[in-house]
Design an enzyme around this catalytic site. Sequence first.
Site: not given
Ligand code: NOJ
Length: 557
Positions: A29, A23, A21, A25, A254, A326-327, A199, A98
């Site tokens: 960013d 700024n 971050d 908040d 992906e 991140h998933d 994605d 992405d």
């Molecule tokens: C895969 C992404 O990595 C995930 O974070 C997202 O929720 C789903 N696709 C839907 O876009």
Amino acid sequence: MEKKWWKESVVYQIYPKSFQDSNGDGIGDIPGIISRLDYLAELGADVLWLCPVYSSPNDDNGYDVSNYRDIMPEFGTLADIDLLIKKAHEKGLKIVMDLIVNHTSDENPWFIEARKSKDNPYHDYYIWKDGEKGVLPNNWESHFSGPAWEYVDELGQYYLHIFSKKQPDLNWENEKVRKEVVEICRFWLERGIDGFRMDTINFISKVPGFPSVPGKSGLVRGHDFYMNGPRVHEYLHGLYESVLKDYDIMTVGETPNVTPQIALQYVGEDRGELNMIFQFEHMLVDSYDGGKWNLIPMDLFRLKEIMSKWQKEMDGGWNSLFLNNHDQPRMVSRFGDDGKFRRESACMLATMLHTLKGTPYIYQGEELGMTNIALDSIDQYQDIQTINFYHDQLEKGIDPEKIMAKIHYRSRDNGRTPMQWSDEENAGFSSVTPWFGVNPNYKTINARQQMNDSNSIFHYYQKLIALRKKNPVVVYGDYKEYFEDSHQLYAYSRTLDDTCLFVFLNLTGSDADAAIPESLQLEDPSVYISNYGRETFTRSLKLAPYEAYVVIGKIRS
Ligand code: NOJ
């Protein structure tokens, strides 16, 4: 094999909301990313993959795009992203964005128009089925729990949403949609970016007729009717021919639910589709039936088998190497030991990712050995998938403690806690309380501490990356596995011309005897890297818990 910059690169994945971050908040960013470019260059990354930064109501943290040609105000402006591209390029870093085009946000102007009437020019941008309220078009499920259809009273129609109801699926059968995607790509490529991570790109072609799924389905119900669908290759080849091929870029799709044979249809060098894909077979080693919440104990032997299978069977294609994103939960918590052997196991897993054949991906904080988080209450979680799962299970009468145990292990929020920069308040991520809780272990696990410690996980990653740049065998060498039946060791060689790299990984927390096979005789062998500080070559040894021992030499003919 063709030499390409993206084969030689190491990609660093940034989840902008949790990176830095600037700024005050509490939300990461783009200027925050700019302020950390020196750190990323020092680590040695070549490519930065930015998770979505487009305008979005954030139902799914940016994976619900309301404007593909603008930036989410919390993250900055178009001028900020232009500056990021420029500054990154000055430091020799490339930028990959992405691209989320299986679906949009329901707040995207296309969808706002589409739902106005059946004869609106945008109506056919999405997938609609006539029907009566309460009688679903089929039994497909959303990846975020509940049915994959939402009713619009005014139209007397359902629309399809494979993810949340705020993420309606685009209708790729409509040529206008395909043209829009081409123009979105061109818009960003002309701004100077170096590629796309696409994605859920193997979901874009649905089986016509939208049949219900007979019987029970382990993975989300209906997936067989849209994953690797009938026209997906035609669409991707069309995108390549219309725009992607005009730029020297990298593309990574992906693609859940693929075998190496299916993967090659996307990435085969003669296919004109994508450069790489993310496959997820190895992300299912601790669950059954393909269901992410159907947890079973971790099976590292299975992990090794799957990694090895993809090494052997992707001939003519190229692998992406990752153990978290991140998933997914944090790599060290899931596949290693985030307690006593955190450093050793994080480094051992990194050694695997950076010595197998393919492009390694580092997810922010992985290079510090950041760990999972276990929050007490569902109210502290942010991820839509996690929250929906909790409520869905509660409705089915499952004990809340059991649900929370699954969430602690598997929630996507494990990987979304703010980046741990220092032991200052809020881990140096922000001057105010962040949008999502910092992992309390930031006092001991943080970038500043590790940059000052030559024995740290950070420095180990830095070394692995530097070695990759000096040794083409790591990028282009052939792969051969040894001791396939061992449940403790993962052992393999990489060979290019007369150079050979031999890798021993102890996947477990117990000692393991290891010896380089007699059939392999090396001249002037030396230690390539060791996470236990070994400096001299030895043919046979007792590997310590989670030890990685890699040697290099010339093959004696
Ligand atoms: C895969 C992404 O990595 C995930 O974070 C997202 O929720 C789903 N696709 C839907 O876009």
